[in-house]
Write a protein that holds these residues in place. Structure first.
Motif, PDB file in Angstrom:
ATOM      1  N   ARG A 101      91.138 -66.424 -22.798  1.00 34.65           N
ATOM      2  CA  ARG A 101      91.967 -67.418 -23.484  1.00 34.65           C
ATOM      3  C   ARG A 101      93.396 -66.918 -23.530  1.00 34.65           C
ATOM      4  NH1 ARG A 101      87.952 -69.470 -22.525  1.00 34.65           N
ATOM      5  NH2 ARG A 101      86.556 -70.740 -23.830  1.00 34.65           N
ATOM      6  N   PRO A 102      94.374 -67.708 -23.087  1.00 38.94           N
ATOM      7  CA  PRO A 102      94.192 -69.036 -22.493  1.00 38.94           C
ATOM      8  C   PRO A 102      93.586 -68.942 -21.089  1.00 38.94           C
ATOM      9  CG  PRO A 102      96.474 -68.373 -22.340  1.00 38.94           C
ATOM     10  CD  PRO A 102      95.790 -67.311 -23.155  1.00 38.94           C
ATOM     11  N   ARG A 103      92.938 -70.002 -20.643  1.00 43.98           N
ATOM     12  CA  ARG A 103      92.279 -70.018 -19.350  1.00 43.98           C
ATOM     13  C   ARG A 103      93.322 -69.885 -18.244  1.00 43.98           C
ATOM     14  NH1 ARG A 103      87.638 -72.732 -17.857  1.00 43.98           N
ATOM     15  NH2 ARG A 103      86.826 -72.078 -19.873  1.00 43.98           N
ATOM     16  N   ASN A 104      93.051 -68.996 -17.308  1.00 44.59           N
ATOM     17  CA  ASN A 104      93.953 -68.736 -16.183  1.00 44.59           C
ATOM     18  C   ASN A 104      93.265 -69.211 -14.909  1.00 44.59           C
ATOM     19  OD1 ASN A 104      95.221 -67.420 -13.920  1.00 44.59           O
ATOM     20  ND2 ASN A 104      96.170 -65.961 -15.331  1.00 44.59           N
ATOM     21  N   GLY A 105      93.805 -70.274 -14.307  1.00 47.37           N
ATOM     22  CA  GLY A 105      93.174 -70.859 -13.134  1.00 47.37           C
ATOM     23  C   GLY A 105      93.086 -69.901 -11.962  1.00 47.37           C
ATOM     24  N   ARG A 106      94.145 -69.136 -11.724  1.00 48.22           N
ATOM     25  CA  ARG A 106      94.118 -68.181 -10.604  1.00 48.22           C
ATOM     26  C   ARG A 106      93.074 -67.099 -10.842  1.00 48.22           C
ATOM     27  NH1 ARG A 106      96.567 -63.284  -9.182  1.00 48.22           N
ATOM     28  NH2 ARG A 106      96.890 -63.069  -6.935  1.00 48.22           N
ATOM     29  N   LEU A 107      93.004 -66.624 -12.069  1.00 43.82           N
ATOM     30  CA  LEU A 107      92.036 -65.589 -12.413  1.00 43.82           C
ATOM     31  C   LEU A 107      90.609 -66.096 -12.203  1.00 43.82           C
ATOM     32  CD1 LEU A 107      91.545 -62.772 -13.723  1.00 43.82           C
ATOM     33  CD2 LEU A 107      91.500 -63.957 -15.928  1.00 43.82           C
ATOM     34  N   VAL A 108      90.323 -67.305 -12.681  1.00 41.20           N
ATOM     35  CA  VAL A 108      88.982 -67.865 -12.525  1.00 41.20           C
ATOM     36  C   VAL A 108      88.668 -68.088 -11.044  1.00 41.20           C
ATOM     37  CG1 VAL A 108      87.525 -69.879 -12.999  1.00 41.20           C
ATOM     38  CG2 VAL A 108      88.966 -68.921 -14.811  1.00 41.20           C
ATOM     39  N   GLY A 109      89.660 -68.537 -10.274  1.00 41.10           N
ATOM     40  CA  GLY A 109      89.430 -68.755  -8.855  1.00 41.10           C
ATOM     41  C   GLY A 109      89.090 -67.473  -8.122  1.00 41.10           C
ATOM     42  N   LEU A 110      89.837 -66.399  -8.407  1.00 45.00           N
ATOM     43  CA  LEU A 110      89.543 -65.112  -7.775  1.00 45.00           C
ATOM     44  C   LEU A 110      88.171 -64.586  -8.190  1.00 45.00           C
ATOM     45  CD1 LEU A 110      93.035 -63.373  -8.131  1.00 45.00           C
ATOM     46  CD2 LEU A 110      91.896 -63.985  -5.975  1.00 45.00           C
ATOM     47  N   ALA A 111      87.817 -64.797  -9.467  1.00 44.92           N
ATOM     48  CA  ALA A 111      86.503 -64.342  -9.937  1.00 44.92           C
ATOM     49  C   ALA A 111      85.384 -65.165  -9.305  1.00 44.92           C
ATOM     50  CB  ALA A 111      86.443 -64.425 -11.453  1.00 44.92           C
ATOM     51  N   LEU A 112      85.610 -66.447  -9.108  1.00 45.36           N
ATOM     52  CA  LEU A 112      84.590 -67.319  -8.516  1.00 45.36           C
ATOM     53  C   LEU A 112      84.313 -66.939  -7.067  1.00 45.36           C
ATOM     54  CD1 LEU A 112      82.764 -69.824  -8.622  1.00 45.36           C
ATOM     55  CD2 LEU A 112      84.780 -71.203  -8.038  1.00 45.36           C
ATOM     56  N   VAL A 113      85.348 -66.522  -6.354  1.00 50.99           N
ATOM     57  CA  VAL A 113      85.176 -66.157  -4.947  1.00 50.99           C
ATOM     58  C   VAL A 113      84.202 -64.992  -4.795  1.00 50.99           C
ATOM     59  CG1 VAL A 113      86.374 -65.113  -2.983  1.00 50.99           C
ATOM     60  CG2 VAL A 113      87.378 -67.070  -4.151  1.00 50.99           C
ATOM     61  N   GLN A 114      84.168 -64.097  -5.759  1.00 53.10           N
ATOM     62  CA  GLN A 114      83.357 -62.889  -5.618  1.00 53.10           C
ATOM     63  C   GLN A 114      81.857 -63.189  -5.504  1.00 53.10           C
ATOM     64  OE1 GLN A 114      84.528 -59.662  -5.128  1.00 53.10           O
ATOM     65  NE2 GLN A 114      86.409 -60.811  -4.819  1.00 53.10           N
ATOM     66  N   PRO A 115      81.223 -63.864  -6.468  1.00 51.44           N
ATOM     67  CA  PRO A 115      79.790 -64.150  -6.292  1.00 51.44           C
ATOM     68  C   PRO A 115      79.520 -65.107  -5.137  1.00 51.44           C
ATOM     69  CG  PRO A 115      80.627 -65.222  -8.277  1.00 51.44           C
ATOM     70  CD  PRO A 115      81.703 -64.311  -7.794  1.00 51.44           C
ATOM     71  N   LEU A 116      80.425 -66.067  -4.917  1.00 49.52           N
ATOM     72  CA  LEU A 116      80.230 -66.963  -3.772  1.00 49.52           C
ATOM     73  C   LEU A 116      80.286 -66.181  -2.463  1.00 49.52           C
ATOM     74  CD1 LEU A 116      82.318 -70.135  -4.737  1.00 49.52           C
ATOM     75  CD2 LEU A 116      79.836 -69.794  -4.881  1.00 49.52           C
ATOM     76  N   GLY A 117      81.166 -65.188  -2.412  1.00 49.59           N
ATOM     77  CA  GLY A 117      81.258 -64.360  -1.212  1.00 49.59           C
ATOM     78  C   GLY A 117      80.003 -63.552  -0.983  1.00 49.59           C
ATOM     79  N   VAL A 118      79.393 -63.061  -2.073  1.00 44.16           N
ATOM     80  CA  VAL A 118      78.155 -62.294  -1.934  1.00 44.16           C
ATOM     81  C   VAL A 118      77.042 -63.188  -1.393  1.00 44.16           C
ATOM     82  CG1 VAL A 118      76.420 -60.931  -3.144  1.00 44.16           C
ATOM     83  CG2 VAL A 118      78.831 -60.712  -3.768  1.00 44.16           C
ATOM     84  N   VAL A 119      76.963 -64.415  -1.902  1.00 47.06           N
ATOM     85  CA  VAL A 119      75.961 -65.359  -1.394  1.00 47.06           C
ATOM     86  C   VAL A 119      76.212 -65.634   0.090  1.00 47.06           C
ATOM     87  CG1 VAL A 119      75.087 -67.718  -1.579  1.00 47.06           C
ATOM     88  CG2 VAL A 119      75.561 -66.399  -3.651  1.00 47.06           C
ATOM     89  N   ALA A 120      77.486 -65.838   0.452  1.00 48.63           N
ATOM     90  CA  ALA A 120      77.803 -66.062   1.865  1.00 48.63           C
ATOM     91  C   ALA A 120      77.415 -64.858   2.711  1.00 48.63           C
ATOM     92  CB  ALA A 120      79.297 -66.357   2.010  1.00 48.63           C
ATOM     93  N   GLN A 121      77.649 -63.658   2.188  1.00 49.37           N
ATOM     94  CA  GLN A 121      77.278 -62.448   2.919  1.00 49.37           C
ATOM     95  C   GLN A 121      75.759 -62.343   3.100  1.00 49.37           C
ATOM     96  OE1 GLN A 121      79.364 -61.111   4.827  1.00 49.37           O
ATOM     97  NE2 GLN A 121      79.863 -59.118   3.947  1.00 49.37           N
ATOM     98  N   ALA A 122      75.007 -62.769   2.086  1.00 46.53           N
ATOM     99  CA  ALA A 122      73.548 -62.748   2.225  1.00 46.53           C
ATOM    100  C   ALA A 122      73.096 -63.680   3.344  1.00 46.53           C
ATOM    101  CB  ALA A 122      72.895 -63.141   0.903  1.00 46.53           C
ATOM    102  N   VAL A 123      73.741 -64.844   3.418  1.00 46.25           N
ATOM    103  CA  VAL A 123      73.404 -65.786   4.488  1.00 46.25           C
ATOM    104  C   VAL A 123      73.801 -65.219   5.851  1.00 46.25           C
ATOM    105  CG1 VAL A 123      73.858 -68.094   5.411  1.00 46.25           C
ATOM    106  CG2 VAL A 123      73.575 -67.768   2.943  1.00 46.25           C
TER     107      VAL A 123
END
Length: 328
Positions: A101-123
């Motif tokens: 708080r306050p919500r930081n869009g760039r921060l959330v975007g960078l954090a979101l890429v990490q688990p999505l990237g791991v899933v992509a790497q598994a595929v």
């Protein structure tokens, strides 16, 4: 309303120090999984589990098999298990970023890429196994890891109390961007050396027809180009009297690049021994971390703050004072 169980380990609002520690853990995890992947390759364990997501048809875990050594099975299976650790770390990063708080869009975007990237790497890893460790699929697997390492470093800087990017001339930022582009080409050329070399992950995997000498020469040429840009960047940083923190990060980058280049030379002279191959992957990750830290200190721009709201009455009167209705 009770908090979901998955959120209970985290405070209601994430302290910056906690998020920064989680982001650093993500850097370590993303780099570490790349190194363990290289251990799978140099030990010839790439097809220790010949199916995906199961290790063998009908079994998620290694099982005695006459055609696959138990060591190769467990090395490959262990690397798959580590993926779960990376998912946990990166998932916690995302949850922590969502609770800032306050919500930081760039921060959330960078954090979101990490688990999505791991899933992509598994595929990608699954396709790599199904393709019989085709050299280009292994190259993609490694390069995506380096991208995730780079973005994890950006997450560290977005999560902490880092100072804003240093005010350096556009020419300096241009040198940083140019060196980053050459670094990407250098890492790609390194995967070609691996593809032509002896460590395919499995003895039956075809190698890149380019050959080790030609691939190594391309890799060396790009290394010299990168070193030239890094040297030029050093002169530029001193010429503009860059702040000490920026010079410190630059020196770390120089140390990482020189050490990696020396290791690569020794590795080539000794015929690419297994241990040095994995150390070279670790070195590539460290160079990526150092380059990403320098990028974060020079090229990231802060979003400009919104201008103060001017009331219609102020526009009519030409005054900067807010209207009476806005003072309440």
């Amino acid at each position: 309303m009770a908090r979901p169980a998955v959120l209970r380990p985290l405070p209601a609002r994430t302290p910056p120090a906690l998020l920064r520690r989680l982001a650093i853990a993500a850097v370590v995890a993303q780099a570490g999984i790349a190194v363990t992947g290289s251990i799978v390759r140099v030990t010839g364990s790439g097809l220790g589990c010949p199916t995906w997501p199961q290790c063998f048809p009908g079994s998620l875990v290694p099982t005695p098999h006459p055609e696959v050594a138990a060591l190769h099975q467990w090395v490959e299976f262990g690397n798959r298990l580590l993926t779960g650790v990376v998912v946990l770390v990166t998932g916690l990063c995302l949850l922590a970023a969502l609770r800032t708080r306050p919500r930081n869009g760039r921060l959330v975007g960078l954090a979101l890429v990490q688990p999505l990237g791991v899933v992509a790497q598994a595929v990608i890893g699954g396709f790599t196994v199904l393709l019989g460790l085709a050299w280009w699929s292994v190259s993609v697997h490694f390069l995506v890891s380096m991208v995730l390492v780079w973005l994890a470093v950006q997450l560290v800087h977005a999560a902490g109390d880092e100072p804003p990017p240093a005010r350096v001339p556009g020419a300096v930022r241009g040198l940083v961007r140019a060196s980053t582009a050459v670094l990407a080409a250098l890492l790609t050329a390194g995967t070609l050396v691996t593809a032509a070399g002896p460590h395919a992950g499995d003895a039956a995997t075809p190698r890149l027809a380019l050959g080790v000498p030609a691939a190594a020469q391309l890799h060396a040429d790009l290394l010299f180009a990168y070193l030239g840009l890094v040297v030029g960047l050093g002169f530029a940083l001193h010429a503009v009297a860059a702040p000490p923190v920026l010079l410190s990060r630059y020196r770390l980058l120089v140390a990482a690049v020189v050490a990696q280049g020396a290791l690569g030379g020794v590795q080539y002279a000794l015929g690419v021994p297994e241990a040095l191959a994995s150390l070279h992957v670790l070195g590539a990750a460290l160079v990526t971390v150092a380059a990403a830290a320098l990028w974060a200190a020079t090229c990231r721009r802060e979003r400009p703050s919104a201008p103060p709201r001017t009331s219609p009455d102020a526009l009519r009167t030409g005054s900067d004072e807010p209207a009476l209705a806005d003072r309440s």
